[in-house]
Design a protein around this motif. Structure first.
Motif, short mmCIF file in Angstrom:
data_model
loop_
_atom_site.label_atom_id
_atom_site.label_comp_id
_atom_site.label_asym_id
_atom_site.label_seq_id
_atom_site.Cartn_x
_atom_site.Cartn_y
_atom_site.Cartn_z
N ASN A 54 29.68 10.93 58.58
CA ASN A 54 31.00 11.59 58.67
C ASN A 54 31.98 11.06 57.63
O ASN A 54 32.73 11.82 57.02
CB ASN A 54 31.58 11.43 60.07
CG ASN A 54 30.79 12.23 61.09
OD1 ASN A 54 30.23 13.28 60.77
ND2 ASN A 54 30.69 11.72 62.31
N GLU A 55 31.91 9.75 57.44
CA GLU A 55 32.80 9.11 56.46
C GLU A 55 32.53 9.68 55.06
O GLU A 55 33.45 10.01 54.31
CB GLU A 55 32.47 7.61 56.54
CG GLU A 55 33.18 6.71 55.63
CD GLU A 55 32.62 5.25 55.81
OE1 GLU A 55 32.17 4.86 56.93
OE2 GLU A 55 32.62 4.52 54.81
N LEU A 56 31.26 9.83 54.71
CA LEU A 56 30.91 10.33 53.37
C LEU A 56 31.32 11.79 53.20
O LEU A 56 31.83 12.17 52.15
CB LEU A 56 29.40 10.17 53.12
CG LEU A 56 28.94 8.72 52.90
CD1 LEU A 56 27.41 8.63 52.96
CD2 LEU A 56 29.43 8.19 51.56
N VAL A 57 31.11 12.59 54.24
CA VAL A 57 31.51 14.00 54.14
C VAL A 57 33.02 14.08 53.93
O VAL A 57 33.51 14.82 53.07
CB VAL A 57 31.07 14.79 55.39
CG1 VAL A 57 31.63 16.21 55.33
CG2 VAL A 57 29.55 14.84 55.49
N ASP A 58 33.78 13.27 54.68
CA ASP A 58 35.24 13.26 54.49
C ASP A 58 35.59 12.88 53.06
O ASP A 58 36.49 13.47 52.44
CB ASP A 58 35.91 12.27 55.46
CG ASP A 58 35.98 12.82 56.88
OD1 ASP A 58 35.82 14.05 57.03
OD2 ASP A 58 36.17 12.02 57.83
N GLU A 59 34.90 11.89 52.53
CA GLU A 59 35.21 11.42 51.17
C GLU A 59 34.96 12.50 50.11
O GLU A 59 35.67 12.58 49.12
CB GLU A 59 34.40 10.15 50.84
CG GLU A 59 34.92 8.94 51.58
CD GLU A 59 34.09 7.67 51.33
OE1 GLU A 59 33.28 7.67 50.37
OE2 GLU A 59 34.25 6.70 52.08
N VAL A 60 33.92 13.33 50.33
CA VAL A 60 33.62 14.40 49.37
C VAL A 60 34.82 15.33 49.22
O VAL A 60 35.11 15.82 48.13
CB VAL A 60 32.36 15.20 49.82
CG1 VAL A 60 32.21 16.49 49.03
CG2 VAL A 60 31.10 14.33 49.68
N PHE A 61 35.53 15.56 50.32
CA PHE A 61 36.64 16.52 50.31
C PHE A 61 38.01 15.87 50.22
O PHE A 61 39.03 16.54 50.33
CB PHE A 61 36.53 17.44 51.55
CG PHE A 61 35.28 18.27 51.52
CD1 PHE A 61 35.26 19.48 50.85
CD2 PHE A 61 34.10 17.80 52.09
CE1 PHE A 61 34.09 20.23 50.77
CE2 PHE A 61 32.93 18.54 52.02
CZ PHE A 61 32.93 19.76 51.37
N ALA A 62 38.02 14.56 50.00
CA ALA A 62 39.29 13.83 49.89
C ALA A 62 39.95 14.11 48.54
O ALA A 62 39.29 14.56 47.61
CB ALA A 62 39.04 12.33 50.06
N PRO A 63 41.27 13.84 48.41
CA PRO A 63 41.94 14.05 47.12
C PRO A 63 41.22 13.31 46.00
O PRO A 63 40.70 12.22 46.21
CB PRO A 63 43.34 13.44 47.36
CG PRO A 63 43.55 13.50 48.84
CD PRO A 63 42.19 13.36 49.47
N GLY A 64 41.18 13.94 44.84
CA GLY A 64 40.48 13.33 43.71
C GLY A 64 39.05 13.82 43.57
O GLY A 64 38.39 13.56 42.56
N GLY A 65 38.53 14.49 44.60
CA GLY A 65 37.16 14.99 44.56
C GLY A 65 37.05 16.28 43.75
O GLY A 65 38.05 16.80 43.24
N ILE A 66 35.84 16.82 43.65
CA ILE A 66 35.64 18.01 42.80
C ILE A 66 36.35 19.25 43.35
O ILE A 66 36.63 20.16 42.61
CB ILE A 66 34.15 18.34 42.58
CG1 ILE A 66 33.37 18.39 43.90
CG2 ILE A 66 33.50 17.38 41.60
CD1 ILE A 66 31.96 18.93 43.74
N TRP A 67 36.63 19.27 44.66
CA TRP A 67 37.25 20.48 45.22
C TRP A 67 38.61 20.22 45.86
O TRP A 67 39.06 20.99 46.69
CB TRP A 67 36.30 21.12 46.24
CG TRP A 67 35.04 21.61 45.58
CD1 TRP A 67 34.94 22.17 44.35
CD2 TRP A 67 33.72 21.57 46.12
NE1 TRP A 67 33.62 22.49 44.09
CE2 TRP A 67 32.85 22.14 45.15
CE3 TRP A 67 33.16 21.12 47.33
CZ2 TRP A 67 31.48 22.27 45.36
CZ3 TRP A 67 31.79 21.26 47.53
CH2 TRP A 67 30.97 21.81 46.55
N SER A 68 39.25 19.10 45.47
CA SER A 68 40.56 18.86 46.08
C SER A 68 41.63 19.53 45.24
O SER A 68 41.41 19.90 44.09
CB SER A 68 40.81 17.37 46.17
OG SER A 68 40.86 16.82 44.88
#
Ligand SMILES: [Zn+2]
Length: 447
Positions: free
Chosen positions: A433-447
């Motif tokens: 869950n932590e990793l999935v959240d990180e993928v969509f966190a600010p600074g990511g490819i889709w933020s």
């Protein structure tokens, strides 16, 4: 990639015996098919109006000039785009049966799949004249098909002969190569999934299949601008890579060499009929592009973790029972996917002792494994940029999704198939869950 690896693969492959990829090979196609498929048998050419114009008519004339027996070709309309429905496969099968002909598919995904299935049901070989670098199914076994309203992959053998002219591929509508580029890019995270499954002792790497797929993939992806510009030389790596993926699946007897969790995103969206109303429908490769970016971003976050420092005892103590996992599948999946998710996930579920055995080499071998994975995957932003230059989707919105919808696909992708991927490893390590959240966190490819 070495010619030796290809020769070895063709020797080992159960069905495919001849592959010709190159500039101008269309001019030799008639002879190649006569020598390696037809002999003196009659032949049924299957095409649509576009692929007939692109390559079919030329092959027809060559076969005729060489004295081959041709039955009346089956040419489907160019528009609307032909659909992979079982009725069409039956129509081709009955034509083959009535004429005693061997089929040659002239086209890409659908025409090849229909001819493959029709020939497979008659237990006879067939050939494929590829017209677009749009997907890696040319040399694969099995045909995705809609039957009675359901999407299934029907078992059938790969073609005996594949001819792929780079000039024809380069002249095809540019979204097709962009789609194949997306499909090929998936081999990068898929390879990382295989490295992890191998490390955990779940699914050992097949060296030849690995070499066929991974040997040329980065080079094949290295010219996105030239592909988008339709420069034939740039198609060699892409076309070869797509054909080798299917061959690797034949050699390994599994789709593992060509797909990992990246493809489960695509399959799930396909089941949701994403983009099915478009003409042509949203391609496999375009869905895979977003699945591949999702998994590449996930890997990036996974590789930032100090997995070697994880307390294995604590992880094993926290491991959920099968009943808990089953309850989670019931609340994550919907409709018929609930049962599928339970059956598939059950296959890869292990008890506490099994978990300890599986994770020990991953945790204990971490720095080396981390290095190996880092060499395998590309930075997510770099891959996103490459996909964009090739003309493939780079954001969920490009295929009619939102980042939230992609996020919600992660747990479904984990439960969708029994194949062990980084999604499973992360869940087992308590990081999912932590990793999935990180993928969509600010600074990511889709933020
Ligand atoms: Zn694919």
């Amino acid at each position: 990639m070495s010619t030796n690896a290809v020769d070895e693969a063709l020797e080992q492959a159960e069905y495919t015996k001849v592959i010709e990829v190159g500039r101008g090979v269309l001019s030799q196609a008639g002879k190649i098919f006569i020598d390696n498929l037809l002999g003196g048998s009659p032949c049924l050419l299957v095409a649509d109006e576009r692929t007939w114009k692109a390559a079919g008519a030329a092959l027809h004339d060559q076969l005729q000039a060489a004295g081959a027996t041709l039955t009346e070709p089956l040419i489907y309309p160019g528009q609307p785009t032909l659909y992979a429905s079982y009725d069409h496969a039956e129509e081709i099968r009955e034509k083959l049966r009535a004429t005693g002909a061997l089929g040659i598919a002239i086209g890409s995904g659908t025409i090849n799949d229909l001819t493959k299935l029709a020939s497979g049901e008659l237990d006879q070989p067939y050939g494929a004249l590829a017209t677009a670098a749009s997907m890696d199914g040319y040399t694969g076994f099995g045909a995705p098909m809609t039957r009675d309203g359901l999407k299934i992959t029907m078992p059938c053998p790969a073609p005996r002969v594949v001819v792929f002219d780079l000039d024809v591929a380069a002249a095809a509508p540019s979204p097709m190569a962009a789609s194949g580029y997306g499909d090929l890019s998936a081999k990068i995270p898929a390879g990382a999934d295989w490295i992890l499954a191998d490390a955990g002792g779940v699914d050992p790497i097949h060296p030849l299949a690995w070499k066929l797929v991974q040997g040329g993939v980065k080079e094949a992806l290295s010219r996105p601008d030239d592909l988008a510009a339709g420069i034939p030389e740039a198609y060699e790596g892409l076309c070869t890579g797509l054909v080798m993926s299917g061959l690797a699946m034949q050699v390994a007897g599994s789709t593992r060499p060509a797909s990992g969790a990246d493809h489960y995103f695509s399959h799930l969206w396909e089941l949701d009929h994403l983009g099915a109303e478009l003409d042509p429908p949203l391609s496999h490769g375009f869905k895979v592009s977003i699945g591949t970016l999702a998994m590449t971003a996930f890997y990036e976050k996974f590789l930032e973790k100090d997995i070697g420092a994880i307390d294995l005892d604590a992880v094993v103590a926290a491991w959920p029972s099968w009943e808990q996992i089953e309850a989670d599948i019931r609340s994550t999946m919907t409709g018929p996917l609930i049962d599928k998710g339970i059956n598939e996930t059950r296959e890869k579920y292990v008890d506490a002792a099994g978990l300890r055995a599986r994770l020990t080499p991953i945790i204990a071998g971490w720095p080396a494994l981390q290095n190996k994975l880092r060499q395998q995957v590309l930075p997510a932003k770099e891959l996103q940029n490459m996909l964009g230059r090739a003309g493939a989707p780079t954001r969920p919105e490009d295929i009619g999704l939102t980042p939230a919808a992609v996020k919600e696909t992660f747990p479904r992708a984990m439960y969708y198939r029994s194949r062990y991927t980084v999604l499973d490893v992360s869940r087992e390590l308590g990081l999912f869950n932590e990793l999935v959240d990180e993928v969509f966190a600010p600074g990511g490819i889709w933020s």
